[in-house]
Design an enzyme around this catalytic site. Sequence first.
Site, PDB file in Angstrom:
ATOM      1  N   GLU A  77       5.850  -3.568  -5.996  1.00  0.00           N
ATOM      2  CA  GLU A  77       5.854  -3.349  -4.820  1.00  0.00           C
ATOM      3  C   GLU A  77       4.786  -2.403  -4.048  1.00  0.00           C
ATOM      4  O   GLU A  77       4.724  -1.083  -4.690  1.00  0.00           O
ATOM      5  CB  GLU A  77       7.319  -2.825  -4.201  1.00  0.00           C
ATOM      6  N   ARG A  78       4.374  -2.633  -2.720  1.00  0.00           N
ATOM      7  CA  ARG A  78       3.207  -1.837  -2.063  1.00  0.00           C
ATOM      8  C   ARG A  78       3.710  -0.854  -1.152  1.00  0.00           C
ATOM      9  O   ARG A  78       2.945   0.111  -0.684  1.00  0.00           O
ATOM     10  CB  ARG A  78       2.066  -2.660  -1.602  1.00  0.00           C
ATOM     11  N   HIS A 110      46.749 -17.574  11.739  1.00  0.00           N
ATOM     12  CA  HIS A 110      46.971 -17.469  13.101  1.00  0.00           C
ATOM     13  C   HIS A 110      47.404 -15.952  12.985  1.00  0.00           C
ATOM     14  O   HIS A 110      48.424 -15.377  12.464  1.00  0.00           O
ATOM     15  CB  HIS A 110      48.227 -18.264  13.599  1.00  0.00           C
TER      16      HIS A 110
HETATM   17  C1  LIG Z   1      13.412  -8.087  12.758  1.00  0.00           C
HETATM   18  C2  LIG Z   1      13.817  -9.109  11.659  1.00  0.00           C
HETATM   19  C3  LIG Z   1      15.195  -9.488  11.475  1.00  0.00           C
HETATM   20  C4  LIG Z   1      15.345 -10.288  10.628  1.00  0.00           C
HETATM   21  N1  LIG Z   1      16.890 -10.710  10.394  1.00  0.00           N
HETATM   22  C5  LIG Z   1      17.141 -11.379   9.655  1.00  0.00           C
HETATM   23  C6  LIG Z   1      18.769 -11.588   9.363  1.00  0.00           C
HETATM   24  O1  LIG Z   1      19.526 -10.996   9.952  1.00  0.00           O
HETATM   25  N2  LIG Z   1      19.107 -12.276   8.267  1.00  0.00           N
HETATM   26  C7  LIG Z   1      18.316 -13.283   7.641  1.00  0.00           C
HETATM   27  O2  LIG Z   1      18.456 -13.872   6.637  1.00  0.00           O
HETATM   28  N3  LIG Z   1      16.684 -12.826   7.737  1.00  0.00           N
HETATM   29  C8  LIG Z   1      16.528 -11.838   8.550  1.00  0.00           C
HETATM   30  N4  LIG Z   1      15.178 -11.771   8.729  1.00  0.00           N
HETATM   31  C9  LIG Z   1      14.300 -12.428   7.902  1.00  0.00           C
HETATM   32  C10 LIG Z   1      14.055 -12.031   6.420  1.00  0.00           C
HETATM   33  O3  LIG Z   1      13.821 -10.369   6.659  1.00  0.00           O
HETATM   34  C11 LIG Z   1      13.022 -12.518   5.565  1.00  0.00           C
HETATM   35  O4  LIG Z   1      13.276 -13.846   5.737  1.00  0.00           O
HETATM   36  C12 LIG Z   1      13.264 -11.799   4.213  1.00  0.00           C
HETATM   37  O5  LIG Z   1      12.866 -10.616   4.251  1.00  0.00           O
HETATM   38  C13 LIG Z   1      12.086 -12.576   3.225  1.00  0.00           C
HETATM   39  O6  LIG Z   1      12.004 -12.153   2.039  1.00  0.00           O
HETATM   40  P1  LIG Z   1      11.002 -12.258   1.071  1.00  0.00           P
HETATM   41  O7  LIG Z   1      11.497 -11.829  -0.197  1.00  0.00           O
HETATM   42  O8  LIG Z   1      10.467 -13.478   0.838  1.00  0.00           O
HETATM   43  O9  LIG Z   1       9.907 -11.241   1.551  1.00  0.00           O
HETATM   44  P2  LIG Z   1       9.808  -9.600   2.261  1.00  0.00           P
HETATM   45  O10 LIG Z   1      11.248  -8.980   2.290  1.00  0.00           O
HETATM   46  O11 LIG Z   1       8.961  -9.758   3.672  1.00  0.00           O
HETATM   47  O12 LIG Z   1       9.447  -8.627   1.119  1.00  0.00           O
HETATM   48  C14 LIG Z   1       7.976  -9.062   0.500  1.00  0.00           C
HETATM   49  C15 LIG Z   1       7.623  -7.586   0.054  1.00  0.00           C
HETATM   50  O13 LIG Z   1       6.160  -8.003  -0.633  1.00  0.00           O
HETATM   51  C16 LIG Z   1       5.590  -6.661  -0.713  1.00  0.00           C
HETATM   52  N5  LIG Z   1       4.241  -7.059  -0.919  1.00  0.00           N
HETATM   53  C17 LIG Z   1       3.486  -8.169  -0.150  1.00  0.00           C
HETATM   54  N6  LIG Z   1       2.386  -8.332  -0.762  1.00  0.00           N
HETATM   55  C18 LIG Z   1       2.314  -7.293  -1.741  1.00  0.00           C
HETATM   56  C19 LIG Z   1       1.489  -7.282  -2.797  1.00  0.00           C
HETATM   57  N7  LIG Z   1       0.170  -7.774  -2.962  1.00  0.00           N
HETATM   58  N8  LIG Z   1       1.570  -6.343  -3.823  1.00  0.00           N
HETATM   59  C20 LIG Z   1       2.862  -5.874  -3.761  1.00  0.00           C
HETATM   60  N9  LIG Z   1       3.787  -5.859  -2.848  1.00  0.00           N
HETATM   61  C21 LIG Z   1       3.470  -6.856  -1.838  1.00  0.00           C
HETATM   62  C22 LIG Z   1       5.805  -6.149   0.869  1.00  0.00           C
HETATM   63  O14 LIG Z   1       5.512  -4.769   0.972  1.00  0.00           O
HETATM   64  C23 LIG Z   1       7.366  -6.471   1.078  1.00  0.00           C
HETATM   65  O15 LIG Z   1       8.145  -5.342   0.719  1.00  0.00           O
HETATM   66  C24 LIG Z   1      14.692 -10.989   9.637  1.00  0.00           C
HETATM   67  C25 LIG Z   1      13.246 -10.489   9.812  1.00  0.00           C
HETATM   68  C26 LIG Z   1      12.731  -9.617  11.136  1.00  0.00           C
HETATM   69  C27 LIG Z   1      11.235  -9.553  10.926  1.00  0.00           C
END
Ligand SMILES: Cc1cc2nc3c(=O)[nH]c(=O)nc-3n(C[C@H](O)[C@H](O)[C@H](O)COP(=O)(O)OP(=O)(O)OC[C@H]3O[C@@H](n4cnc5c(N)ncnc54)[C@H](O)[C@@H]3O)c2cc1C
Length: 462
Positions: free
Chosen positions: A32-33, A441
């Site tokens: 994680e970065r 209910h």
């Molecule tokens: C404002 C907002 C509200 C939201 N609300 C909801 C909700 O209510 N319900 C819902 O289901 N979804 C919601 N979402 C969407 C949800 O947050 C995302 O779909 C979800 O976080 C995706 O998960 P992920 O594991 O793909 O990636 P992410 O959660 O984006 O995590 C990816 C991680 O990878 C790390 N990373 C990236 N590149 C590298 C690298 N090269 N090396 C090391 N680490 C790296 C990043 O730092 C990050 O921590 C919301 C999104 C936003 C922006």
Amino acid sequence: MNYDIIVIGSGPGGYVAAIRASQLGFKTAIVERESLGGICLNWGCIPTKALLKSAQVFEYLNHAEDYGIKVSGGEADFGAIIKRSRGVAEGMSKGIQFLMKKNKIDVIMGTARIKTGGKVDVKDAEGATKEYQAKHTILATGARSRELPNLKQDGKRVIGYRQAMNLEKQPESLVVVGSGAIGVEFAYFYNAIGTKVTIVEYLDRIVPVEDEEISKQLERSLKKAGINILTSAEVQSVDTSGKLSKVQIKTSKGTETIEAETVLSAVGIAPNIENLGLEEVGVKTEKGRVVVDDYYKTNIDGVYAIGDIVKGQALAHVASAEGITCVEKIKGLDVQPIDYNNIPGCTYCSPEIASVGFTEKAAKEAGYEIKVGKFPFSASGKASAAGAKDGFVKVIFDAKYGEFLGAHLIGSNVTEMIAEIVVARKLETTGHEIIKSVHPHPTMSEAIMEAAADAYGEVIHL
Ligand SMILES: Cc1cc2nc3c(=O)[nH]c(=O)nc-3n(C[C@H](O)[C@H](O)[C@H](O)COP(=O)(O)OP(=O)(O)OC[C@H]3O[C@@H](n4cnc5c(N)ncnc54)[C@H](O)[C@@H]3O)c2cc1C
């Protein structure tokens, strides 16, 4: 430095994949970065829900007299609201740290890049790079706020979601560009605590992925709450040179300019697929996303991708389900591909929205002959007692076999009700089986049974 599985990114896709991998006996590391928990826990799902809870408490206070309670002097303390939200996010991130330790997963802080032969380079904050080796590498790097060329984010006057949940001062006025879940949640939050809010939507209705009746009901509710809504409206430019930003908008009636202190760009997300080594390794991408099969394997052996960087709904629960499916398949378990038509989508403004499956339009377009049932919360005893009569449940069945094609809910707490329908659809429950499943209910969930009964001309309370 040698692992069975290295997961890159610790969002709900990555950390859940890592835990499942460890449960299945794989030696696992996660890279994680930034902060454990990814966007969801730190800058997405969780901190926004904390903000929305504050807005809801404030609204309750403002309407306390409707419930026979007298209060005076309620005030939204913006700094304290933000601080609470950041604290909740921080607590959740610490929880992931605990889970990693409990599951004996090595946490490697730094930025990862894949290389050929299962090698992963990780560069730490000081710039030092270490090489790791994995039999399987799962990419779960998530996404960031998408930028439009005529709506460049400067982080101050024109902001994305990260800044919107961490501003130093509450803006007096806000233009929200885009009316998907993120846009309307922020619009509702800021309006509820006293900011003058305008929503600008390019398409002809807000929350355009939802059933049309949901869009209409939400528009009515948000307008009643005081939000200005412009649909079929395109942002042409933003001028930030003056005290207030001038947002130039083209509508069918011509061009108009809206002035606001802050402009929030909520026009979607851009997957993080750059600088990951994909080109060097030869991992295929299409339209900005990594191409995977039904079990999240890319075209390169030993490289997988899940979450916001692959096609499918960009939601936390989707990312987690993909992580579990991917790891179980690597283990050789008998897993089924995820049914993307049975993924619930929720929006947590007030009234809340929750939906799953086909919209009425999509069901017709797919060739189904349908039965539609609807039950308004205005006819629900629990909703009346709770003072939450806004909204309805709409259900759609296949007329021939009674298959539960879709459900669209808008109202108080409906995000807690939708899981019933997800399970019902998973178990191939028919309309009549829903009607004959006795609901407690008084509850809001009775509206699901009544809506199903309405579809078959058997509704009781209408
Ligand atoms: C404002 C907002 C509200 C939201 N609300 C909801 C909700 O209510 N319900 C819902 O289901 N979804 C919601 N979402 C969407 C949800 O947050 C995302 O779909 C979800 O976080 C995706 O998960 P992920 O594991 O793909 O990636 P992410 O959660 O984006 O995590 C990816 C991680 O990878 C790390 N990373 C990236 N590149 C590298 C690298 N090269 N090396 C090391 N680490 C790296 C990043 O730092 C990050 O921590 C919301 C999104 C936003 C922006």
